[in-house]
Design a protein around this motif. Structure first.
Motif, PDB file in Angstrom:
ATOM      1  N   MET A 108      16.266  23.681  45.701  1.00  0.00           N
ATOM      2  CA  MET A 108      17.325  24.666  45.884  1.00  0.00           C
ATOM      3  C   MET A 108      16.830  26.018  45.380  1.00  0.00           C
ATOM      4  N   VAL A 109      17.657  26.963  45.401  1.00  0.00           N
ATOM      5  CA  VAL A 109      17.332  28.345  45.086  1.00  0.00           C
ATOM      6  C   VAL A 109      17.871  28.620  43.681  1.00  0.00           C
ATOM      7  N   SER A 110      17.210  28.064  42.688  1.00  0.00           N
ATOM      8  CA  SER A 110      17.797  27.928  41.359  1.00  0.00           C
ATOM      9  C   SER A 110      18.226  29.227  40.687  1.00  0.00           C
ATOM     10  N   SER A 111      17.367  30.230  40.576  1.00  0.00           N
ATOM     11  CA  SER A 111      17.767  31.444  39.844  1.00  0.00           C
ATOM     12  C   SER A 111      18.879  32.184  40.575  1.00  0.00           C
ATOM     13  N   PHE A 112      18.815  32.215  41.904  1.00  0.00           N
ATOM     14  CA  PHE A 112      19.882  32.857  42.669  1.00  0.00           C
ATOM     15  C   PHE A 112      21.187  32.087  42.503  1.00  0.00           C
ATOM     16  N   LYS A 113      21.119  30.784  42.609  1.00  0.00           N
ATOM     17  CA  LYS A 113      22.311  29.941  42.478  1.00  0.00           C
ATOM     18  C   LYS A 113      22.925  30.103  41.090  1.00  0.00           C
ATOM     19  N   LYS A 114      22.097  30.165  40.055  1.00  0.00           N
ATOM     20  CA  LYS A 114      22.596  30.370  38.688  1.00  0.00           C
ATOM     21  C   LYS A 114      23.356  31.689  38.576  1.00  0.00           C
ATOM     22  N   SER A 115      22.764  32.743  39.124  1.00  0.00           N
ATOM     23  CA  SER A 115      23.420  34.053  39.075  1.00  0.00           C
ATOM     24  C   SER A 115      24.722  34.050  39.869  1.00  0.00           C
ATOM     25  N   LEU A 116      24.707  33.432  41.038  1.00  0.00           N
ATOM     26  CA  LEU A 116      25.907  33.366  41.865  1.00  0.00           C
ATOM     27  C   LEU A 116      27.011  32.567  41.166  1.00  0.00           C
ATOM     28  N   ASP A 117      26.665  31.427  40.590  1.00  0.00           N
ATOM     29  CA  ASP A 117      27.651  30.623  39.855  1.00  0.00           C
ATOM     30  C   ASP A 117      28.244  31.414  38.695  1.00  0.00           C
ATOM     31  N   PHE A 118      27.391  32.115  37.955  1.00  0.00           N
ATOM     32  CA  PHE A 118      27.854  32.953  36.847  1.00  0.00           C
ATOM     33  C   PHE A 118      28.822  34.017  37.359  1.00  0.00           C
ATOM     34  N   LEU A 119      28.470  34.648  38.468  1.00  0.00           N
ATOM     35  CA  LEU A 119      29.311  35.691  39.051  1.00  0.00           C
ATOM     36  C   LEU A 119      30.661  35.140  39.480  1.00  0.00           C
ATOM     37  N   ILE A 120      30.665  34.049  40.224  1.00  0.00           N
ATOM     38  CA  ILE A 120      31.905  33.502  40.784  1.00  0.00           C
ATOM     39  C   ILE A 120      32.872  33.043  39.686  1.00  0.00           C
ATOM     40  N   ARG A 121      32.353  32.626  38.568  1.00  0.00           N
ATOM     41  CA  ARG A 121      33.212  32.213  37.449  1.00  0.00           C
ATOM     42  C   ARG A 121      33.740  33.395  36.630  1.00  0.00           C
ATOM     43  N   SER A 122      33.193  34.573  36.854  1.00  0.00           N
ATOM     44  CA  SER A 122      33.542  35.732  36.019  1.00  0.00           C
ATOM     45  C   SER A 122      34.920  36.307  36.356  1.00  0.00           C
ATOM     46  N   LYS A 123      35.535  36.935  35.372  1.00  0.00           N
ATOM     47  CA  LYS A 123      36.838  37.587  35.595  1.00  0.00           C
ATOM     48  C   LYS A 123      36.692  38.786  36.523  1.00  0.00           C
ATOM     49  N   GLU A 124      35.556  39.474  36.470  1.00  0.00           N
ATOM     50  CA  GLU A 124      35.323  40.625  37.346  1.00  0.00           C
ATOM     51  C   GLU A 124      35.357  40.207  38.821  1.00  0.00           C
ATOM     52  N   PHE A 125      34.686  39.111  39.123  1.00  0.00           N
ATOM     53  CA  PHE A 125      34.641  38.641  40.506  1.00  0.00           C
ATOM     54  C   PHE A 125      36.021  38.146  40.947  1.00  0.00           C
ATOM     55  N   LYS A 126      36.669  37.361  40.120  1.00  0.00           N
ATOM     56  CA  LYS A 126      37.986  36.811  40.470  1.00  0.00           C
ATOM     57  C   LYS A 126      38.997  37.926  40.723  1.00  0.00           C
ATOM     58  N   GLU A 127      38.948  38.960  39.913  1.00  0.00           N
ATOM     59  CA  GLU A 127      39.844  40.103  40.092  1.00  0.00           C
ATOM     60  C   GLU A 127      39.543  40.831  41.404  1.00  0.00           C
ATOM     61  N   TRP A 128      38.278  41.065  41.679  1.00  0.00           N
ATOM     62  CA  TRP A 128      37.867  41.730  42.917  1.00  0.00           C
ATOM     63  C   TRP A 128      38.255  40.907  44.141  1.00  0.00           C
ATOM     64  N   LYS A 129      38.062  39.598  44.073  1.00  0.00           N
ATOM     65  CA  LYS A 129      38.284  38.717  45.220  1.00  0.00           C
ATOM     66  C   LYS A 129      39.756  38.699  45.658  1.00  0.00           C
ATOM     67  N   LYS A 130      40.679  38.957  44.742  1.00  0.00           N
ATOM     68  CA  LYS A 130      42.107  38.985  45.083  1.00  0.00           C
ATOM     69  C   LYS A 130      42.401  39.986  46.196  1.00  0.00           C
ATOM     70  N   ASN A 131      41.697  41.102  46.198  1.00  0.00           N
ATOM     71  CA  ASN A 131      41.908  42.145  47.208  1.00  0.00           C
ATOM     72  C   ASN A 131      40.808  42.168  48.266  1.00  0.00           C
ATOM     73  N   SER A 132      39.979  41.148  48.269  1.00  0.00           N
ATOM     74  CA  SER A 132      38.832  41.128  49.190  1.00  0.00           C
ATOM     75  C   SER A 132      38.648  39.731  49.772  1.00  0.00           C
ATOM     76  N   GLU A 133      39.738  39.130  50.176  1.00  0.00           N
ATOM     77  CA  GLU A 133      39.706  37.734  50.620  1.00  0.00           C
ATOM     78  C   GLU A 133      38.810  37.509  51.838  1.00  0.00           C
ATOM     79  N   ASP A 134      38.655  38.507  52.697  1.00  0.00           N
ATOM     80  CA  ASP A 134      37.836  38.330  53.900  1.00  0.00           C
ATOM     81  C   ASP A 134      36.336  38.457  53.623  1.00  0.00           C
ATOM     82  N   SER A 135      35.973  38.930  52.453  1.00  0.00           N
ATOM     83  CA  SER A 135      34.558  39.156  52.131  1.00  0.00           C
ATOM     84  C   SER A 135      33.825  37.841  51.907  1.00  0.00           C
ATOM     85  N   TYR A 136      32.553  37.845  52.293  1.00  0.00           N
ATOM     86  CA  TYR A 136      31.727  36.652  52.115  1.00  0.00           C
ATOM     87  C   TYR A 136      30.337  37.041  51.641  1.00  0.00           C
ATOM     88  N   LEU A 137      29.628  36.048  51.106  1.00  0.00           N
ATOM     89  CA  LEU A 137      28.280  36.246  50.587  1.00  0.00           C
ATOM     90  C   LEU A 137      27.352  36.699  51.705  1.00  0.00           C
TER      91      LEU A 137
END
Length: 168
Positions: free
Chosen positions: A1-30
Motif C-alpha cells: 500500500m501507499v503507507s506514508s500517504f495513507k498515514k497522512s490521509l488518515d491523520f487528516l480525515i480524523r482531524s477537527k479541521e478536516f471534519k469542519e471543512w467537510k461539512k460545507n464541502s460534501e461534494d469534494s473528493y480526494l
C-alpha cells in the motif's frame, strides 16, 4: 500500500479541521497528494507529511491541506490549471498497489547516474492512478517519470536539461 500517504490521509480525515471543512464541502473528493523532498529523501520515506488536495466539481476549485509536524493548515478556493473540459478524477486508494519506495527504486535503477537534489512527487489519477515523479538532478537535468500505481509499469518518461524547459 501507499503507507506514508495513507498515514497522512488518515491523520487528516480524523482531524477537527478536516471534519469542519467537510461539512460545507460534501461534494469534494480526494484528488491528489503532493510532496517535495531534498536529496536525503530515502531516510524519510516512512514518515512523510503530504499536501493533500480535495476537488469540488460543483465549484471547480481545489482545497489543499498541509500537514506539518502534526499540525494542519488549509488553503481553500484555489483555481486549477487544467483544460476547460478536463475532469479532475478522484484518487481511489483501493487501486494503489505500488508504494512510493518501489516507484522510486524503479527510477533509481533505470537512471542510476541521475542523482536528485530535489524530488517532486504527485500521486494522482490521470486515466490511471499514477506516481508522477520529477527529479531535479545534480547535473541540472529534469527527469520526469509517470509510473502506474496499480501495476508499476512506466507510462511516460522524459529527461531534459533543466534550463531547456524555460527556453522559447
Amino acid at each position: 500500500m501507499v503507507s506514508s500517504f495513507k498515514k497522512s490521509l488518515d491523520f487528516l480525515i480524523r482531524s477537527k479541521e478536516f471534519k469542519e471543512w467537510k461539512k460545507n464541502s460534501e461534494d469534494s473528493y480526494l484528488a491528489d497528494g503532493f510532496i517535495m523532498l531534498n536529496d536525503n529523501y530515502k531516510e524519510k520515506l516512512d514518515n512523510l507529511e503530504w499536501q493533500i488536495d480535495f476537488y469540488s466539481p460543483k465549484k471547480d476549485l481545489m482545497t489543499s491541506f498541509f500537514i506539518k509536524d502534526k499540525n494542519i493548515s488549509l488553503e481553500e478556493k484555489q483555481k486549477i490549471l487544467k483544460e476547460e473540459h478536463e475532469a479532475i478524477k478522484e484518487l481511489n486508494l483501493d487501486k494503489l498497489k505500488i508504494n512510493l519506495k518501489d516507484a522510486l527504486a524503479k527510477i533509481e535503477k533505470k537512471y542510476p547516474k541521475d542523482i536528485p537534489s530535489k524530488v517532486i512527487i504527485i500521486l494522482q489519477d490521470i486515466h490511471v492512478p499514477l506516481w508522477n515523479i520529477t527529479f531535479l538532478t545534480n547535473s541540472f537535468n529534469m527527469l520526469n517519470i509517470n509510473i502506474d500505481a496499480e501495476n508499476g509499469k512506466i507510462i511516460k518518461e522524459s529527461i531534459m536539461p533543466f534550463f531547456e524547459k524555460f527556453k522559447k
